[in-house]
Write a protein that holds these residues in place. Structure first.
Motif, mmCIF file in Angstrom:
data_model
loop_
_atom_site.group_PDB
_atom_site.id
_atom_site.type_symbol
_atom_site.label_atom_id
_atom_site.label_comp_id
_atom_site.label_asym_id
_atom_site.label_seq_id
_atom_site.Cartn_x
_atom_site.Cartn_y
_atom_site.Cartn_z
ATOM 1 N N ALA A 32 0.761 -1.135 -0.201
ATOM 2 C CA ALA A 32 -0.069 0.009 0.164
ATOM 3 C C ALA A 32 0.919 1.211 0.003
ATOM 4 O O ALA A 32 0.582 2.282 -0.731
ATOM 5 N N LEU A 33 1.814 1.181 0.915
ATOM 6 C CA LEU A 33 2.691 2.461 0.829
ATOM 7 C C LEU A 33 3.496 2.718 -0.449
ATOM 8 O O LEU A 33 3.846 3.709 -0.828
ATOM 9 N N ALA A 34 4.055 1.463 -1.270
ATOM 10 C CA ALA A 34 4.592 1.564 -2.363
ATOM 11 C C ALA A 34 3.719 2.199 -3.429
ATOM 12 O O ALA A 34 4.261 3.038 -4.449
ATOM 13 N N ILE A 35 2.468 1.881 -3.437
ATOM 14 C CA ILE A 35 1.567 2.612 -4.746
ATOM 15 C C ILE A 35 1.412 3.727 -4.207
ATOM 16 O O ILE A 35 1.572 4.679 -4.932
ATOM 17 N N ARG A 36 1.305 4.224 -2.928
ATOM 18 C CA ARG A 36 1.148 5.722 -2.701
ATOM 19 C C ARG A 36 2.650 6.513 -3.325
ATOM 20 O O ARG A 36 2.278 7.547 -3.316
ATOM 21 N N ALA A 37 3.482 5.686 -3.026
ATOM 22 C CA ALA A 37 5.045 6.375 -3.395
ATOM 23 C C ALA A 37 5.298 6.401 -4.956
ATOM 24 O O ALA A 37 5.997 7.171 -5.485
ATOM 25 N N TYR A 47 11.278 5.845 -4.768
ATOM 26 C CA TYR A 47 11.871 5.197 -3.409
ATOM 27 C C TYR A 47 12.274 5.971 -2.531
ATOM 28 O O TYR A 47 12.184 5.748 -1.339
ATOM 29 N N VAL A 48 12.531 7.266 -2.573
ATOM 30 C CA VAL A 48 12.713 8.463 -1.755
ATOM 31 C C VAL A 48 11.495 8.547 -0.992
ATOM 32 O O VAL A 48 11.053 8.735 0.374
ATOM 33 N N ARG A 49 10.353 8.489 -1.620
ATOM 34 C CA ARG A 49 8.862 8.849 -1.392
ATOM 35 C C ARG A 49 8.503 7.561 -0.376
ATOM 36 O O ARG A 49 8.027 7.975 0.615
#
Length: 252
Positions: free
Chosen positions: A134-139, A185-187
């Motif tokens: 879920a975090l990867a999608i947001r990033a 990746y930073v996000r």
């Protein structure tokens, strides 16, 4: 002084420690959570000036948290092992007390730590694969399709072979595939509230589908606050040296 805090079996942390020493970071100490909790004397103070501690290490040296300029925190879990108590209740109580003490000590070092303790993780938050996805999608990272079954006996889908880790340290990315945007990746690290993050990627071969041999961009396969640092090689060690030396409040 600077610290590398890790379990004695953490080979990646020992590799980083040796690399930092070779780059002239001094004084630098390699300490385990066992050493912190096994101190012969601990003074822990919390007052209007903040939280701090002094420890007398097993070899007689004194460690004062106010003298620490930077910390690479790789403490994954409290080092309980076998607690020599006659009842399970006594052992459980001692484990909770030691865990609270270790968390408090690490929190004292949090202002100058890479990956300070979090609500549910001693070196940053541990998350489930679904939470990381879920975090990867947001990033803005591409993720593989998710497969969910209501059948409790269904076999989970097999994961393709891993492509390798990307390391994020602060605003810097080491190991991202060529020609890919590094900002996602930073996000992801920011969203996870981590200074240091390892991201595992998968490369998907489209040859069997298109016959062209083309490859789609690498997709997100997982992340960890406790990645293997060694794939980053010398570029990562150089960046780690600069990051640690900039953590002290008195650093330029």
């Amino acid at each position: 002084m600077w610290l590398v805090l890790c379990d004695p079996a953490d080979r990646a942390a020992v590799w980083a420690y040796e690399g930092l020493r070779a780059r002239g970071l001094a004084p630098l100490e390699l300490l385990s959570p066992q050493t912190l909790l096994g101190s012969t004397r601990t003074a822990h103070r919390v007052d209007r000036l903040g939280a701090r501690f002094t420890l007398t290490l097993p070899d007689g040296r004194v460690l004062d948290s106010r003298d620490v300029d930077g910390v690479l925190n790789r403490v994954a879990a409290p080092p309980f092992g076998y607690l020599p108590f006659t009842t399970h209740a006594d052992a459980e109580y001692a484990a909770r007390e030691l865990s609270a003490l270790l968390l408090s000590l690490l929190t004292c070092l949090a202002p100058v730590s890479i990956n300070p303790p979090y609500g549910y993780g001693l070196c940053g938050a541990w998350r489930s694969p679904a939470e990381w996805t879920a975090l990867a999608i947001r990033a803005g990272l591409p993720v593989p399709p998710a497969r969910v079954s209501s059948d409790p006996d269904a076999e989970p889908p097999a994961a393709p072979a891993g492509r390798g880790d990307v390391l994020v340290l602060g605003e810097h990315v080491i190991g991202a595939p060529a020609a890919e945007d590094e900002e996602p990746y930073v996000r992801l690290a920011r969203l996870a509230e981590l200074d240091l993050l390892g991201v595992d990627l998968l490369g998907v071969d489209l040859h069997r589908e298109t016959g062209t041999g083309d490859r789609q961009p690498a997709v997100f396969a997982g992340a960890s606050p406790l990645p293997d640092l060694r794939p980053g090689g010398d570029p990562f060690l150089d960046r780690l040296f600069k990051h640690l030396t900039a953590l002290s409040p008195g650093a330029p």
